[in-house]
Design an enzyme around this catalytic site. Sequence first.
Site, PDB file in Angstrom:
ATOM      1  N   HIS A   1      68.396  13.324 -32.382  1.00  0.00           N
ATOM      2  CA  HIS A   1      67.091  12.974 -32.930  1.00  0.00           C
ATOM      3  C   HIS A   1      67.223  12.165 -34.212  1.00  0.00           C
ATOM      4  O   HIS A   1      68.018  12.498 -35.090  1.00  0.00           O
ATOM      5  CB  HIS A   1      66.286  14.255 -33.189  1.00  0.00           C
TER       6      HIS A   1
ATOM      7  N   SER B   1      59.847   9.607 -34.369  1.00  0.00           N
ATOM      8  CA  SER B   1      59.645  11.052 -34.411  1.00  0.00           C
ATOM      9  C   SER B   1      58.155  11.371 -34.516  1.00  0.00           C
ATOM     10  O   SER B   1      57.377  10.945 -33.664  1.00  0.00           O
ATOM     11  CB  SER B   1      60.466  11.657 -35.556  1.00  0.00           C
TER      12      SER B   1
ATOM     13  N   GLU C   1      69.283  14.826 -27.662  1.00  0.00           N
ATOM     14  CA  GLU C   1      68.117  15.366 -28.369  1.00  0.00           C
ATOM     15  C   GLU C   1      67.576  16.643 -27.735  1.00  0.00           C
ATOM     16  O   GLU C   1      67.521  16.759 -26.509  1.00  0.00           O
ATOM     17  CB  GLU C   1      66.980  14.344 -28.375  1.00  0.00           C
TER      18      GLU C   1
END
Length: 297
Positions: A268, A145, A238
């Site tokens: 995610h 991320s 995502e």
Amino acid sequence: MIRETPRNFLDILRSYVPDPSHPAGTLREEFADFFTEFQSEARPSVEPVLIRGDLRGVWCKVPESRPDRTLLFFHGGDFTVGSTADHLGFCSELARAGQSRLFSVDYRLAPEQVFPAQADDALAAYRYLLKQGVLPHRIIPVGISAGATLVLDLLLMLRDQHLPLPPAAVCMSPVVDLKFGGESITASQDTDWMTPGRLAALRTAYLGGREPDDPLASPINAQLSGLPPVYLQTGTGELLYDDISAFARKMKWAGVPVRFEIWEGMFHYWQIFGRQIPEAGGAVSHIGAFVRDIFDR
């Protein structure tokens, strides 16, 4: 398959809604309490070290770790929350899969410290390893991320400053475009626990008034040639899927060797949910195979 239905597990993840009225310290404690319970129960041995000033790192080792292999890890958390402490289960799995020791960086967080402080910390951590005698070709930066964005920033800064590059890098679901222009930002709201509102809040807190076009803030705007091989993971569920896919194409056009791995239905941050999702273990296993292959060359 996910052990619980995707909808049920996504609902659990969606129950974590940061309250902007809470102090930053409280938000970070809530993040840690919520996400730690979903990770592997395995824990590495740890050794905290001071990198510089108030920048700290943590050596994480498991029985499988080899001293000549180092993963330089950057955690996720929207650039505002997260730490080594609340990613230890994930660090353990990465170290085991890669048969490597892992150096996790507790980089500075927004809004107290805004862009590009986090990128500067990534570079400082890499320089620290070099000063400790770790050879660049024995380091593989790994991030998830926001941390994956810092991996890309690190590669760009090393190239531009003519510093020795690592042999490869691993990026799990990086934030590559802070304009969030991909169609999946809105089209995938039913398949992800992230929301457009949270992404907008991330951008505001992280940039602190700076423009999102900066190549270190949005690596999709960077000139990408000359980077080492990048292993890139994303999930079709995502919000960031379209942005990451566009970035993968741009890397390929720039001549960067890219292994772009797409996981059907994944949302995610799925890689850390090792206690709920078999695909999390699969993703980490694939990363481990990539890391071992690079180090064995």
